[in-house]
Design an enzyme around this catalytic site. Structure first.
Site, PDB file in Angstrom:
ATOM      1  N   TYR A 253      -9.856   3.932 -12.809  1.00 23.66           N
ATOM      2  CA  TYR A 253      -9.820   4.701 -11.555  1.00 23.66           C
ATOM      3  C   TYR A 253      -9.795   6.210 -11.778  1.00 23.66           C
ATOM      4  O   TYR A 253      -9.717   6.972 -10.809  1.00 23.66           O
ATOM      5  CB  TYR A 253      -8.539   4.397 -10.766  1.00 23.66           C
ATOM      6  CG  TYR A 253      -8.216   2.951 -10.483  1.00 23.66           C
ATOM      7  CD1 TYR A 253      -9.006   2.181  -9.630  1.00 23.66           C
ATOM      8  CD2 TYR A 253      -7.072   2.367 -11.016  1.00 23.66           C
ATOM      9  CE1 TYR A 253      -8.668   0.865  -9.351  1.00 23.66           C
ATOM     10  CE2 TYR A 253      -6.725   1.052 -10.737  1.00 23.66           C
ATOM     11  CZ  TYR A 253      -7.536   0.309  -9.902  1.00 23.66           C
ATOM     12  OH  TYR A 253      -7.188  -0.986  -9.614  1.00 23.66           O
TER      13      TYR A 253
ATOM     14  N   TYR B  94       0.506  -2.344 -12.091  1.00 25.24           N
ATOM     15  CA  TYR B  94      -0.898  -2.376 -12.516  1.00 25.24           C
ATOM     16  C   TYR B  94      -1.054  -1.772 -13.920  1.00 25.24           C
ATOM     17  O   TYR B  94      -2.058  -1.129 -14.222  1.00 25.24           O
ATOM     18  CB  TYR B  94      -1.806  -1.686 -11.480  1.00 25.24           C
ATOM     19  CG  TYR B  94      -1.557  -2.224 -10.087  1.00 25.24           C
ATOM     20  CD1 TYR B  94      -1.972  -3.512  -9.746  1.00 25.24           C
ATOM     21  CD2 TYR B  94      -0.852  -1.487  -9.130  1.00 25.24           C
ATOM     22  CE1 TYR B  94      -1.701  -4.040  -8.493  1.00 25.24           C
ATOM     23  CE2 TYR B  94      -0.577  -2.016  -7.873  1.00 25.24           C
ATOM     24  CZ  TYR B  94      -1.007  -3.291  -7.558  1.00 25.24           C
ATOM     25  OH  TYR B  94      -0.734  -3.820  -6.317  1.00 25.24           O
TER      26      TYR B  94
ATOM     27  N   ARG C 198      -5.644   1.977 -16.104  1.00 25.24           N
ATOM     28  CA  ARG C 198      -5.819   2.760 -14.881  1.00 25.24           C
ATOM     29  C   ARG C 198      -6.585   4.082 -15.071  1.00 25.24           C
ATOM     30  O   ARG C 198      -7.460   4.400 -14.266  1.00 25.24           O
ATOM     31  CB  ARG C 198      -4.473   3.011 -14.184  1.00 25.24           C
ATOM     32  CG  ARG C 198      -3.799   1.716 -13.720  1.00 25.24           C
ATOM     33  CD  ARG C 198      -2.552   1.955 -12.883  1.00 25.24           C
ATOM     34  NE  ARG C 198      -2.872   2.503 -11.594  1.00 25.24           N
ATOM     35  CZ  ARG C 198      -2.730   3.762 -11.250  1.00 25.24           C
ATOM     36  NH1 ARG C 198      -2.241   4.640 -12.100  1.00 25.24           N
ATOM     37  NH2 ARG C 198      -3.074   4.166 -10.065  1.00 25.24           N
TER      38      ARG C 198
ATOM     39  N   GLY D  76       0.776  -1.242   0.000  1.00 22.03           N
ATOM     40  CA  GLY D  76       0.000   0.000   0.000  1.00 22.03           C
ATOM     41  C   GLY D  76       0.799   1.279   0.000  1.00 22.03           C
ATOM     42  O   GLY D  76       0.229   2.366  -0.138  1.00 22.03           O
TER      43      GLY D  76
ATOM     44  N   CYS E 118     -13.522   1.459 -28.996  1.00 17.86           N
ATOM     45  CA  CYS E 118     -14.875   1.999 -29.194  1.00 17.86           C
ATOM     46  C   CYS E 118     -15.568   2.285 -27.862  1.00 17.86           C
ATOM     47  O   CYS E 118     -16.605   1.679 -27.550  1.00 17.86           O
ATOM     48  CB  CYS E 118     -15.685   1.015 -29.994  1.00 17.86           C
ATOM     49  SG  CYS E 118     -14.828   0.496 -31.451  1.00 17.86           S
TER      50      CYS E 118
ATOM     51  N   PRO F 240       4.849  -5.007  -0.572  1.00 19.49           N
ATOM     52  CA  PRO F 240       4.721  -3.870  -1.477  1.00 19.49           C
ATOM     53  C   PRO F 240       4.671  -4.310  -2.945  1.00 19.49           C
ATOM     54  O   PRO F 240       5.361  -5.248  -3.335  1.00 19.49           O
ATOM     55  CB  PRO F 240       6.020  -3.081  -1.210  1.00 19.49           C
ATOM     56  CG  PRO F 240       6.992  -4.122  -0.769  1.00 19.49           C
ATOM     57  CD  PRO F 240       6.212  -5.192  -0.058  1.00 19.49           C
ATOM     58  N   GLY F 241       3.845  -3.637  -3.719  1.00 15.22           N
ATOM     59  CA  GLY F 241       3.800  -3.878  -5.160  1.00 15.22           C
ATOM     60  C   GLY F 241       4.134  -2.592  -5.886  1.00 15.22           C
ATOM     61  O   GLY F 241       5.211  -2.417  -6.451  1.00 15.22           O
ATOM     62  N   ARG F 242       3.200  -1.637  -5.793  1.00 15.21           N
ATOM     63  CA  ARG F 242       3.343  -0.356  -6.499  1.00 15.21           C
ATOM     64  C   ARG F 242       4.643   0.362  -6.124  1.00 15.21           C
ATOM     65  O   ARG F 242       5.316   0.914  -6.978  1.00 15.21           O
ATOM     66  CB  ARG F 242       2.150   0.527  -6.121  1.00 15.21           C
ATOM     67  CG  ARG F 242       2.013   1.801  -6.907  1.00 15.21           C
ATOM     68  CD  ARG F 242       0.894   2.657  -6.304  1.00 15.21           C
ATOM     69  NE  ARG F 242      -0.313   1.908  -6.068  1.00 15.21           N
ATOM     70  CZ  ARG F 242      -1.295   1.750  -6.969  1.00 15.21           C
ATOM     71  NH1 ARG F 242      -1.188   2.294  -8.147  1.00 15.21           N
ATOM     72  NH2 ARG F 242      -2.372   1.048  -6.675  1.00 15.21           N
TER      73      ARG F 242
HETATM   74  C1  LIG Z   1      -3.118  -8.440   0.105  1.00 13.12           C
HETATM   75  C2  LIG Z   1      -2.363  -7.458  -0.712  1.00 13.12           C
HETATM   76  N1  LIG Z   1      -1.067  -7.265  -0.440  1.00 13.12           N
HETATM   77  C3  LIG Z   1      -0.326  -6.380  -1.152  1.00 13.12           C
HETATM   78  C4  LIG Z   1      -0.878  -5.656  -2.196  1.00 13.12           C
HETATM   79  C5  LIG Z   1       0.002  -4.703  -2.950  1.00 13.12           C
HETATM   80  O1  LIG Z   1      -0.437  -3.403  -2.818  1.00 13.12           O
HETATM   81  P1  LIG Z   1       0.463  -2.179  -3.319  1.00 13.12           P
HETATM   82  O2  LIG Z   1       0.757  -2.432  -4.751  1.00 13.12           O
HETATM   83  O3  LIG Z   1      -0.391  -1.000  -3.120  1.00 13.12           O
HETATM   84  O4  LIG Z   1       1.682  -2.151  -2.492  1.00 13.12           O
HETATM   85  C6  LIG Z   1      -2.234  -5.816  -2.504  1.00 13.12           C
HETATM   86  C7  LIG Z   1      -2.850  -5.047  -3.579  1.00 13.12           C
HETATM   87  O5  LIG Z   1      -3.980  -5.178  -3.941  1.00 13.12           O
HETATM   88  C8  LIG Z   1      -2.988  -6.758  -1.745  1.00 13.12           C
HETATM   89  O6  LIG Z   1      -4.282  -6.958  -2.002  1.00 13.12           O
END
Ligand SMILES: Cc1ncc(COP(=O)(O)O)c(C=O)c1O
Length: 413
Positions: free
Chosen positions: A317, A371, A313, A239, A342, A275-277
């Site tokens: 969003y 994403y 995105r 997050g 379209c 973390p992802g984003r």
């Molecule tokens: C359980 C869980 N962990 C981690 C993440 C990664 O989130 P972020 O990309 O915001 O760090 C998500 C994203 O949906 C998630 O659902």
């Protein structure tokens, strides 16, 4: 080292001119910077050094094998949400003992696959899911480790679609329910209560929601730790937000660490992060080529060969991606940047001051590393873009552009 900056009037990905990449691999094109990914991972690792977290890269953000492998090589574990992500992660060389498996709807097939691989733990969203994992583990004669996902009812003040830790969201359970679920799980065969999990949302730009969530679960964790000797982990999810817009302030990592490390240290549990984003977002861009410029009485439209199927995105969003001309150009004018799909929702920017471009020019959408391709589809029967990884002056095509043949593979008429 600069990533995606102008050099001599042309945007470079690390040391490679983006014009060269677009000419060689075509457009729309995703371009990634391996050194940006490495730097993000290590900045988080360093900031959190006092609790030495297991940083599990959230594969859903960008599942490309090369991206996943980059983080694995830095020492990351993985956060997965499907059997497919587990398969991808293992194929990229992940150590199963560093994999955590989230998601509200795991099937028996997925659970058994993960149990056979002996992943670190499942993050569990309901009692029925714990029962299912216990049954699968009995069938296989193994032990399943689980961490219930608590929903701490914290408002992360982000987009409603990526808010996941409030009462009205489908994710996790409140603390009282988790406590009950823990005692049920403790009595189930072939199950070990490994700890607690939470993930309150995505693209969170302030420190307070994270601090509030950790504080809210601290007492509970201390109690669980004393009651269940196997309770060893607190997984604080992902997050952490990044900068998308000029002037936007991303989460201040030292402030983040100052807020969460002391309570985590006091708890004495092993910390997991997902973390992802934060790791992938600003390490990728999407490059597209202008096809047409058209004007009506009220608007100017720049029509590119990239569309909502390539980068969803903005349509999904209303997200902002900074848009720049790959070859520096002087003028700008208000316009919409749209794709050929379209749908009126097929746009990357609306009524924005955009570079003055014409047919054949290249535009680059920043912050598309997370994403981005992960959400791409073949809507309107558009093959998905190619992906290229840049490392210094080296480039590798890490996913070929799909073809029209790929579109019909597996279909019957
Ligand atoms: C359980 C869980 N962990 C981690 C993440 C990664 O989130 P972020 O990309 O915001 O760090 C998500 C994203 O949906 C998630 O659902």
């Amino acid at each position: 080292m600069s990533t995606f900056e102008y050099r001599d009037g042309i945007i470079h990905a690390e040391d490679v001119p983006v014009t060269e990449l677009a000419d060689k691999y075509g457009t729309p094109l995703y371009v990634y910077s391996r050194n940006h990914f490495r730097a993000q991972y290590n900045s988080l690792k360093d900031a959190m050094a006092d609790v030495s977290p297991l940083i599990c890269y959230s594969v859903k953000a960008n599942p490309n094998a090369s991206v996943v492998r980059t983080f694995i090589e830095e020492g990351a574990g993985l956060d997965i949400v499907s059997g497919g992500e587990l398969y991808r992660g293992l194929a990229a060389g992940a150590d199963p003992s560093k994999i955590v498996f989230a998601g509200v709807g795991k099937t028996r097939e997925e659970i058994e696959y993960a149990l056979k691989q002996q992943i670190l733990f499942f993050t569990v969203e309901s009692e029925p899911e714990a029962i299912r994992i216990s049954e699968c583990a009995q069938k296989l004669g193994v032990t399943g480790r689980i961490a219930f996902r608590v929903n701490p009812d914290v408002d992360p003040k982000t987009h409603e679609y990526t808010t996941t830790g409030k009462k009205e969201n489908k994710f996790g359970m409140d603390v009282a329910r988790v406590e009950k679920a823990c005692s049920v799980a403790a009595s189930l065969p072939n199950l070990e209560l490994a700890g607690l999990h939470m993930h309150i949302g995505s693209q969170i730009l302030t420190v307070e929601p994270f601090a509030e969530a950790v504080t809210k679960v601290s007492n509970f964790c201390s109690r669980m730790k004393t009651t269940y000797p196997s309770f060893k982990y607190l997984d604080i999810g992902g997050g952490v937000g990044i900068k998308y817009e000029p002037g936007q302030r991303p989460v201040d990592l030292p402030a983040f660490a100052d807020a969460v490390v002391p309570p985590l240290k006091k708890l004495g549990l092993s910390v997991v992060m997902e973390p992802g984003r934060f790791l992938a977002g600003n390490g990728g861009v999407m490059v597209c080529r202008v096809q047409y410029v058209k004007e009506n009485e009220v608007k100017k439209f720049i029509i590119s060969d990239g569309a909502m199927n390539d980068l969803l995105r903005p349509s999904l969003y209303g997200s902002y991606h900074e848009i720049v001309a790959v070859k520096e150009c002087a003028g700008s004018a208000q316009a919409d940047l749209v794709g050929p799909i379209c749908e009126s929702g097929d746009f990357f920017a609306q009524g924005r001051e955009l570079p003055t471009v014409e047919e054949g020019d290249l535009l680059m959408l920043k912050s598309a590393g997370a994403y981005g391709f992960a959400m791409a589809s073949t809507y309107n029967s558009r093959p998905r873009p190619a992906e290229v990884m840049v490392d210094g002056s080296q480039t590798v095509l890490v996913r070929e552009r799909e073809t029209w043949e790929d579109l019909v593979r597996g279909e019957k008429s």
